[in-house]
Design a protein around this motif. Structure first.
Motif, PDB file in Angstrom:
ATOM      1  N   THR A  19       0.832  -1.205   0.000  1.00  0.00           N
ATOM      2  CA  THR A  19       0.000   0.000   0.000  1.00  0.00           C
ATOM      3  C   THR A  19       0.866   1.253   0.000  1.00  0.00           C
ATOM      4  OG1 THR A  19      -1.764  -1.156   1.164  1.00  0.00           O
ATOM      5  CG2 THR A  19      -1.792   1.254   1.269  1.00  0.00           C
ATOM      6  N   LEU A  20       1.904   1.258   0.808  1.00  0.00           N
ATOM      7  CA  LEU A  20       2.824   2.395   0.857  1.00  0.00           C
ATOM      8  C   LEU A  20       3.442   2.641  -0.516  1.00  0.00           C
ATOM      9  CD1 LEU A  20       4.583   1.469   4.228  1.00  0.00           C
ATOM     10  CD2 LEU A  20       2.906   3.285   3.898  1.00  0.00           C
ATOM     11  N   LEU A  21       3.829   1.566  -1.200  1.00  0.00           N
ATOM     12  CA  LEU A  21       4.414   1.687  -2.541  1.00  0.00           C
ATOM     13  C   LEU A  21       3.388   2.203  -3.538  1.00  0.00           C
ATOM     14  CD1 LEU A  21       6.503  -1.617  -2.647  1.00  0.00           C
ATOM     15  CD2 LEU A  21       7.405   0.701  -2.482  1.00  0.00           C
ATOM     16  N   ALA A  22       2.171   1.671  -3.467  1.00  0.00           N
ATOM     17  CA  ALA A  22       1.125   2.080  -4.400  1.00  0.00           C
ATOM     18  C   ALA A  22       0.818   3.570  -4.263  1.00  0.00           C
ATOM     19  CB  ALA A  22      -0.142   1.253  -4.160  1.00  0.00           C
ATOM     20  N   TYR A  23       0.906   4.085  -3.059  1.00  0.00           N
ATOM     21  CA  TYR A  23       0.551   5.486  -2.819  1.00  0.00           C
ATOM     22  C   TYR A  23       1.603   6.452  -3.365  1.00  0.00           C
ATOM     23  CZ  TYR A  23      -1.833   9.330  -0.465  1.00  0.00           C
ATOM     24  OH  TYR A  23      -2.537  10.482  -0.195  1.00  0.00           O
ATOM     25  N   VAL A  24       2.870   6.051  -3.341  1.00  0.00           N
ATOM     26  CA  VAL A  24       3.943   6.994  -3.703  1.00  0.00           C
ATOM     27  C   VAL A  24       4.496   6.804  -5.105  1.00  0.00           C
ATOM     28  CG1 VAL A  24       4.603   7.161  -1.278  1.00  0.00           C
ATOM     29  CG2 VAL A  24       5.874   5.607  -2.778  1.00  0.00           C
ATOM     30  N   THR A  25       4.172   5.690  -5.765  1.00  0.00           N
ATOM     31  CA  THR A  25       4.754   5.440  -7.081  1.00  0.00           C
ATOM     32  C   THR A  25       4.364   6.520  -8.084  1.00  0.00           C
ATOM     33  OG1 THR A  25       4.823   3.926  -8.975  1.00  0.00           O
ATOM     34  CG2 THR A  25       2.836   3.881  -7.648  1.00  0.00           C
ATOM     35  N   ASN A  26       5.284   6.834  -9.000  1.00  0.00           N
ATOM     36  CA  ASN A  26       4.979   7.790 -10.060  1.00  0.00           C
ATOM     37  C   ASN A  26       3.765   7.352 -10.862  1.00  0.00           C
ATOM     38  OD1 ASN A  26       6.928   9.751  -9.674  1.00  0.00           O
ATOM     39  ND2 ASN A  26       7.674   9.662 -11.773  1.00  0.00           N
ATOM     40  N   MET A  27       3.629   6.049 -11.038  1.00  0.00           N
ATOM     41  CA  MET A  27       2.540   5.504 -11.829  1.00  0.00           C
ATOM     42  C   MET A  27       1.175   5.984 -11.333  1.00  0.00           C
ATOM     43  SD  MET A  27       1.692   1.488 -12.436  1.00  0.00           S
ATOM     44  CE  MET A  27       3.354   1.078 -12.932  1.00  0.00           C
ATOM     45  N   ALA A  28       1.038   6.100 -10.010  1.00  0.00           N
ATOM     46  CA  ALA A  28      -0.239   6.512  -9.418  1.00  0.00           C
ATOM     47  C   ALA A  28      -0.300   8.012  -9.171  1.00  0.00           C
ATOM     48  CB  ALA A  28      -0.471   5.761  -8.104  1.00  0.00           C
ATOM     49  N   ASN A  29       0.704   8.717  -9.647  1.00  0.00           N
ATOM     50  CA  ASN A  29       0.760  10.161  -9.427  1.00  0.00           C
ATOM     51  C   ASN A  29       0.975  10.916 -10.734  1.00  0.00           C
ATOM     52  OD1 ASN A  29       0.865  10.905  -6.285  1.00  0.00           O
ATOM     53  ND2 ASN A  29       1.850   8.909  -6.587  1.00  0.00           N
ATOM     54  N   GLY A  30       0.181  10.522 -11.748  1.00  0.00           N
ATOM     55  CA  GLY A  30       0.155  11.256 -13.003  1.00  0.00           C
ATOM     56  C   GLY A  30       1.131  10.810 -14.063  1.00  0.00           C
ATOM     57  N   HIS A  31       1.783   9.656 -13.860  1.00  0.00           N
ATOM     58  CA  HIS A  31       2.780   9.190 -14.846  1.00  0.00           C
ATOM     59  C   HIS A  31       2.502   7.742 -15.241  1.00  0.00           C
ATOM     60  CE1 HIS A  31       5.324  12.768 -14.065  1.00  0.00           C
ATOM     61  NE2 HIS A  31       4.910  12.615 -12.813  1.00  0.00           N
ATOM     62  N   SER A  32       1.303   7.476 -15.715  1.00  0.00           N
ATOM     63  CA  SER A  32       0.930   6.085 -16.028  1.00  0.00           C
ATOM     64  C   SER A  32       0.896   5.792 -17.521  1.00  0.00           C
ATOM     65  CB  SER A  32      -0.449   5.768 -15.431  1.00  0.00           C
ATOM     66  OG  SER A  32      -1.422   6.667 -15.938  1.00  0.00           O
ATOM     67  N   ASN A  33       1.162   6.796 -18.345  1.00  0.00           N
ATOM     68  CA  ASN A  33       1.070   6.577 -19.791  1.00  0.00           C
ATOM     69  C   ASN A  33       2.409   6.123 -20.376  1.00  0.00           C
ATOM     70  OD1 ASN A  33      -1.708   7.305 -20.109  1.00  0.00           O
ATOM     71  ND2 ASN A  33      -1.102   9.433 -19.770  1.00  0.00           N
ATOM     72  N   TYR A  34       2.812   4.927 -19.953  1.00  0.00           N
ATOM     73  CA  TYR A  34       4.067   4.338 -20.425  1.00  0.00           C
ATOM     74  C   TYR A  34       3.876   2.863 -20.738  1.00  0.00           C
ATOM     75  CZ  TYR A  34       6.778   8.406 -18.816  1.00  0.00           C
ATOM     76  OH  TYR A  34       7.294   9.662 -18.641  1.00  0.00           O
ATOM     77  N   ALA A  35       4.641   2.404 -21.727  1.00  0.00           N
ATOM     78  CA  ALA A  35       4.809   0.963 -21.932  1.00  0.00           C
ATOM     79  C   ALA A  35       6.231   0.646 -21.488  1.00  0.00           C
ATOM     80  CB  ALA A  35       4.609   0.598 -23.400  1.00  0.00           C
ATOM     81  N   GLY A  76      12.835   5.988 -17.673  1.00  0.00           N
ATOM     82  CA  GLY A  76      13.953   6.300 -18.568  1.00  0.00           C
ATOM     83  C   GLY A  76      14.132   5.261 -19.663  1.00  0.00           C
ATOM     84  N   TYR A  77      13.601   4.055 -19.439  1.00  0.00           N
ATOM     85  CA  TYR A  77      13.718   2.978 -20.434  1.00  0.00           C
ATOM     86  C   TYR A  77      12.369   2.632 -21.063  1.00  0.00           C
ATOM     87  CZ  TYR A  77      17.918   2.369 -17.564  1.00  0.00           C
ATOM     88  OH  TYR A  77      19.071   2.586 -16.866  1.00  0.00           O
ATOM     89  N   ALA A  78      11.333   3.385 -20.685  1.00  0.00           N
ATOM     90  CA  ALA A  78       9.982   3.071 -21.170  1.00  0.00           C
ATOM     91  C   ALA A  78       9.629   3.903 -22.398  1.00  0.00           C
ATOM     92  CB  ALA A  78       8.978   3.333 -20.054  1.00  0.00           C
ATOM     93  N   THR A  79       8.531   3.507 -23.049  1.00  0.00           N
ATOM     94  CA  THR A  79       8.014   4.215 -24.209  1.00  0.00           C
ATOM     95  C   THR A  79       6.752   4.954 -23.812  1.00  0.00           C
ATOM     96  OG1 THR A  79       8.890   2.480 -25.664  1.00  0.00           O
ATOM     97  CG2 THR A  79       7.229   3.973 -26.596  1.00  0.00           C
ATOM     98  N   SER A  80       6.704   6.246 -24.098  1.00  0.00           N
ATOM     99  CA  SER A  80       5.514   7.036 -23.784  1.00  0.00           C
ATOM    100  C   SER A  80       4.390   6.640 -24.730  1.00  0.00           C
ATOM    101  CB  SER A  80       5.836   8.519 -23.918  1.00  0.00           C
ATOM    102  OG  SER A  80       4.697   9.289 -23.595  1.00  0.00           O
ATOM    103  N   VAL A  81       3.192   6.476 -24.182  1.00  0.00           N
ATOM    104  CA  VAL A  81       2.027   6.115 -24.998  1.00  0.00           C
ATOM    105  C   VAL A  81       0.933   7.153 -24.781  1.00  0.00           C
ATOM    106  CG1 VAL A  81       2.527   3.638 -24.986  1.00  0.00           C
ATOM    107  CG2 VAL A  81       1.087   4.600 -23.204  1.00  0.00           C
ATOM    108  N   GLN A  82       0.085   7.312 -25.787  1.00  0.00           N
ATOM    109  CA  GLN A  82      -1.013   8.260 -25.690  1.00  0.00           C
ATOM    110  C   GLN A  82      -2.118   7.666 -24.822  1.00  0.00           C
ATOM    111  OE1 GLN A  82      -1.180  11.425 -26.856  1.00  0.00           O
ATOM    112  NE2 GLN A  82       0.971  11.110 -27.416  1.00  0.00           N
ATOM    113  N   PRO A  83      -2.706   8.476 -23.933  1.00  0.00           N
ATOM    114  CA  PRO A  83      -3.812   7.960 -23.104  1.00  0.00           C
ATOM    115  C   PRO A  83      -4.979   7.558 -23.984  1.00  0.00           C
ATOM    116  CG  PRO A  83      -3.594  10.342 -22.843  1.00  0.00           C
ATOM    117  CD  PRO A  83      -2.405   9.883 -23.634  1.00  0.00           C
ATOM    118  N   SER A  84      -5.612   6.417 -23.643  1.00  0.00           N
ATOM    119  CA  SER A  84      -6.725   5.916 -24.457  1.00  0.00           C
ATOM    120  C   SER A  84      -8.011   6.609 -24.058  1.00  0.00           C
ATOM    121  CB  SER A  84      -6.868   4.414 -24.255  1.00  0.00           C
ATOM    122  OG  SER A  84      -6.973   4.101 -22.888  1.00  0.00           O
TER     123      SER A  84
END
Length: 404
Positions: A243-259, A396-404
């Protein structure tokens, strides 16, 4: 197989090396702890001389003797700047941590490691013996302990000296944590060690599910495992590492559009775009008191230190200001009745047992533990949510994707 005469010859060399170490150390007898180091060496010499007398020498005697490590300590001590202590114990948590060499008049701590470089990497990937600490675990302990024993208002520098070298990815990981690395850098040909270690942290330590094949079914499954106590007067929430990880990860804080390179992270990002986790947790946390047990806190900070990005680290410290850290409470039915194995790991038992003893709701993404506990007849007081792993460094190693 080496002949007996060859083994005896090597044994004599080891004994001679030991005596040579003692003579060198006698010239440094003003350094606190040198007498203790001499006694350790003499103990090893005594054992090898006994083997020599009985002529029962085996290759294992030569490979396992602690003289290899002690010789590396003596060699590093010989070139240390202004050494003050050898094998000095410092109080750490409820035990103590022994620092091989304290030098620079107390401003530096040196740990000497004489293991094979490949073995160090494998242990760091969780492929050592059960309970065996990796150099990453040891680094975390040294860094945390150093903050409790300031020298001129600053934590001592932590130096890891690798007498037999260290593979480059592992050295880079240690440097990211804040350790000064000494020793030959051995190239591995790829950065695969990074990905294997991170995968070990995410999948093995945290027991995240490997895949989510049916989103609607997954929602139903989580709801069926969540406790009805959520709708009662319980106002105390016990936060798991996941839960602590889920709350602070970039993914859950506006940076989820990556492959991402890692399919698990890409899958979690897709889940995040469909069902953002932060609003769910914020809604749950509202008007509640948040706690985390010492084990959850230590594991969380260890993961943040190793694979957390700058923004994730900052969020972690901000979140922890809102949480009360409580002592582990490893008692009661969760500890006594749940058998270790499979999805039941000791860390999770401690977290859930503490939550139960505090009469709180444990918040977690560890669905595997809750299911396995139910199979053993233990119903957990829990709120389950989908997992989200740390992702900032991976961008840094991911590919940016357009939000669906």
């Amino acid at each position: 197989m080496d002949s007996k005469s060859e083994l005896l010859g090597c044994l004599r060399e080891k004994i001679a090396d030991g005596h040579g170490m003692v003579e060198r150390l006698r010239l440094m007898n003003k350094i606190d702890g040198v007498d203790k180091l001499i006694r350790k060496i003499q103990q090893e010499i005594k054992f090898l001389e006994k083997v020599q007398c009985t002529e029962t020498v085996k290759k294992e005697h030569l490979q396992s003797t602690n003289l290899i490590h002690l010789n590396a300590v003596v060699a590093r001590l010989s070139c240390a700047k202004n050494p003050t202590n050898v094998i000095k114990p410092f109080k750490y948590q409820e035990s103590r941590l022994e620092v091989d060499i304290v030098c620079n008049n107390g401003a530096s701590w040196v740990k000497v490691i004489a293991r094979n470089a490949k073995a160090l990497t494998l242990i760091s990937l969780g492929k050592g013996e059960y309970g065996q600490k990796s150099v990453l675990d040891q680094a975390n302990s040294y860094l945390m302990c150093s903050k409790c024993h300031l020298h001129h208002y600053k934590p001592p520098d932590v130096i890891f000296h690798f007498a037999c070298g260290i593979e480059t990815p592992l050295a880079s990981r240690l440097e990211q944590m804040g350790v000064i690395v000494e020793g030959e850098r051995i190239e591995t040909g790829s950065d695969n060690v990074y990905h294997q270690y991170e995968k070990h942290l995410v999948e093995h330590e945290l027991d995240f599910p490997k895949e989510f094949t049916n989103d609607s079914k997954k929602d139903v499954d989580l709801q069926s495992l969540n406790t009805s106590a959520l709708f009662t007067e319980i106002k105390l929430l016990n936060l798991d590492v996941s839960t602590l990880l889920a709350y602070v990860t970039n993914m859950a804080n506006g940076h989820s559009n990556y492959a991402y390179r890692e399919p698990l992270l890409t899958q979690q990002a897709e889940m995040e775009n469909k069902r953002p986790i932060k609003p769910i947790l914020d809604n749950l946390f509202r008007d509640k008191e948040l706690i985390a047990c010492r084990t959850a806190y230590d594991n969380f900070m260890s993961i943040i230190d190793v694979i957390g990005g700058p923004q994730e680290t900052q969020r972690a410290h901000e979140l922890l200001k809102k949480i009360r850290i409580v002592d582990d409470m490893p008692t009661g039915r969760v500890m006594e009745k749940l058998r270790l194995g499979g999805k039941i790991k000791d860390r999770s038992r401690i977290v859930f047992a503490t939550g139960e003893n505090m009469k709180s709701i444990t918040v977690s993404a560890n669905e595997g533990f809750v299911r396995a506990a139910r199979m053993q007849g233990i119903e957990c007081t829990v709120f389950l949510h989908e997992p989200r792993s740390l992702s900032e460094i991976k961008e840094g190693y991911a590919t940016s994707v357009q939000p669906s």
